[in-house]
Design an enzyme around this catalytic site. Structure first.
Site, short mmCIF file in Angstrom:
data_model
loop_
_atom_site.label_atom_id
_atom_site.label_comp_id
_atom_site.label_asym_id
_atom_site.label_seq_id
_atom_site.Cartn_x
_atom_site.Cartn_y
_atom_site.Cartn_z
CB CYS A 1 4.42 -46.04 10.10
SG CYS A 1 5.37 -44.85 9.11
CD GLU B 1 14.82 -37.29 9.91
OE1 GLU B 1 15.72 -38.15 9.90
OE2 GLU B 1 15.04 -36.07 9.93
CB ALA C 1 5.87 -39.97 9.23
CD GLU D 1 11.30 -43.61 0.02
OE1 GLU D 1 10.74 -42.55 -0.30
OE2 GLU D 1 11.94 -43.75 1.07
#
Length: 414
Positions: free
Chosen positions: A360, A253, A250, A369
């Site tokens: 998520c 990817e 999680a 990120e």
């Protein structure tokens, strides 16, 4: 028309290279003509309209996450002992559980992903991104997938989890085979064996790491999860190991494809890249917009627990439903001009990172990120451009997880 792309919903083959390469025309056809569509290959119902997908994601009582048995049985998948072991271990994954079991596991596994924890990771992510951009600045040409989009989350993962950098390619290879099988590979039966084998290899690897952290705690995420406690409750070793594997997928990817898909979209729709450069305050909105426009996770599957009727179709208890988030995020009934990136878009509510109890768990890290990457790239390589003589290439290996294999680019200096 060519295989996979059809003018009628009845002829659609979702498990085809054409759809993997560009699913959005097919999504549009299904939304318009067959918003509740039965697919023989996937042995389930395909839901593509925003309201249906968003409602189902939030209704865990009707659309249950306990679907691993049906997923493993698609296409006559390998019923061998390794596959049965795969099913047993995957049954305990957070995303295969419903409340209250899901609530318990998620509380324990989310320790280390609070807003404060994510803020504490900012210096680490900034340093990794800056170092990679240093290397790119020194070159005129590079490939944004291996040189950047893969490298950022890979380096964050091994540092955050306290793993050797040399193990990143091995871990990625295991994750990829599991992901392809779960995501809907063209040959579901053939992909089942490698997925089961990779799961076993990864479980063996993580079991060893967990034992090391119990004996010698470190300042890393695995140590925190090994010692995580909630009201006196802890995860058993196999339970922890299985969900640690899922957590790594999680947080890894999704970030690779968020960066790759996002950069392709922004550099292809150049006005949006120029706007982002001119006004860095738009960057957080740009990350949300590329998650909507071309998200890394295209669909979520669920087990239907009671008979329901959607758009005149009876979906029976015990059947599988595919909630196509990529189609929902381009539904013109929800989003204005949905096939264009608009980093100043005012409509909210995309389901690129899911919705409801299964939102998520790595969302905060993925956003960090994304924002850090776009900030550094737009500041230091402002003329970043796609290579005109080397076209990009999609992986095109499964339906659920969408991402690039290559994205050649130039600094724009020459």
């Amino acid at each position: 028309m060519s295989d996979g792309v059809s003018s009628t919903a009845e002829d659609i083959r979702l498990l085809s290279t054409e759809v993997f390469l560009d699913p959005y025309p097919t999504y549009a056809l299904l939304r318009d003509k067959a918003p509740a569509h039965w697919d023989e290959q996937l042995n389930g119902w395909i839901l593509t309209r925003y309201d249906d997908v968003a409602e189902a994601l939030r209704d865990h009582e009707t659309f249950s996450s306990r679907r691993i048995g049906l997923l493993a049985a698609r296409g006559g998948a390998d019923p061998s002992p390794p596959m049965r072991q795969f099913i047993r271990l995957a049954t305990g994954w957070m995303w295969m559980l419903d409340p209250p079991e899901h609530t318990r596991v998620r509380k324990l596994m989310s320790q280390g992903f609070s807003p404060r924890d994510i803020r504490n990771l900012e210096p680490l992510v900034s340093e990794i991104v800056a170092d990679l951009v240093d290397e790119m600045v020194a070159k005129d040409e590079f490939d944004l997938i291996p040189d950047f989009s893969y490298a950022v989350p890979a380096l964050v993962l091994v540092t955050l989890y306290g793993l050797p950098k040399s193990d990143a390619p091995l871990i990625t290879r295991w994750c990829d085979t599991i992901k392809v099988f779960l995501g809907g590979a063209p040959d579901l039966a053939a992909s089942g064996g490698p997925a089961a084998e990779s799961l076993q290899h990864m479980m063996t690897y993580l079991t060893g790491v967990i034992a090391e952290r119990r004996a010698e705690p470190r300042d890393d995420l695995i140590t925190r999860l090994v010692h995580a406690e909630e009201d006196g409750d802890r995860l058993a070793d196999e339970e922890l190991c299985s969900n640690l594997l899922l957590l790594m997928v999680a947080t890894f990817e999704t970030s690779i494809d968020l960066l790759g898909n996002g950069l392709l979209g922004l550099l292809s729709q150049r006005d949006q890249w120029e706007l982002l450069k001119a006004d860095p305050t738009t960057i957080p909105g740009a990350v949300e917009e590329v998650l909507r426009y071309d998200g890394p996770v295209q669909l979520t599957h669920r087990l239907v627990t009671r008979d329901v009727e959607i758009h005149g179709q009876r979906i029976a208890k015990g059947q599988l439903a595919y909630l196509v988030r990529g189609a929902a995020n381009r539904d013109p009934a929800k989003f204005r001009d949905p096939d264009r990136i608009d980093i100043r878009r005012t409509e909210t509510g995309h389901v690129g990172l899911g919705a409801g109890v299964h939102y998520c768990i790595g969302a905060g890290l993925a956003r960090l990120e994304g924002v850090t990457a776009l900030t550094e790239l737009s500041r230091r390589i402002p003329d970043l451009s796609l290579a005109t003589d080397k076209p990009h290439r999609w992986r095109a290996d499964n339906l659920q997880f969408r991402g690039l294999a290559t994205l050649p680019a130039t600094s724009g200096r020459s």
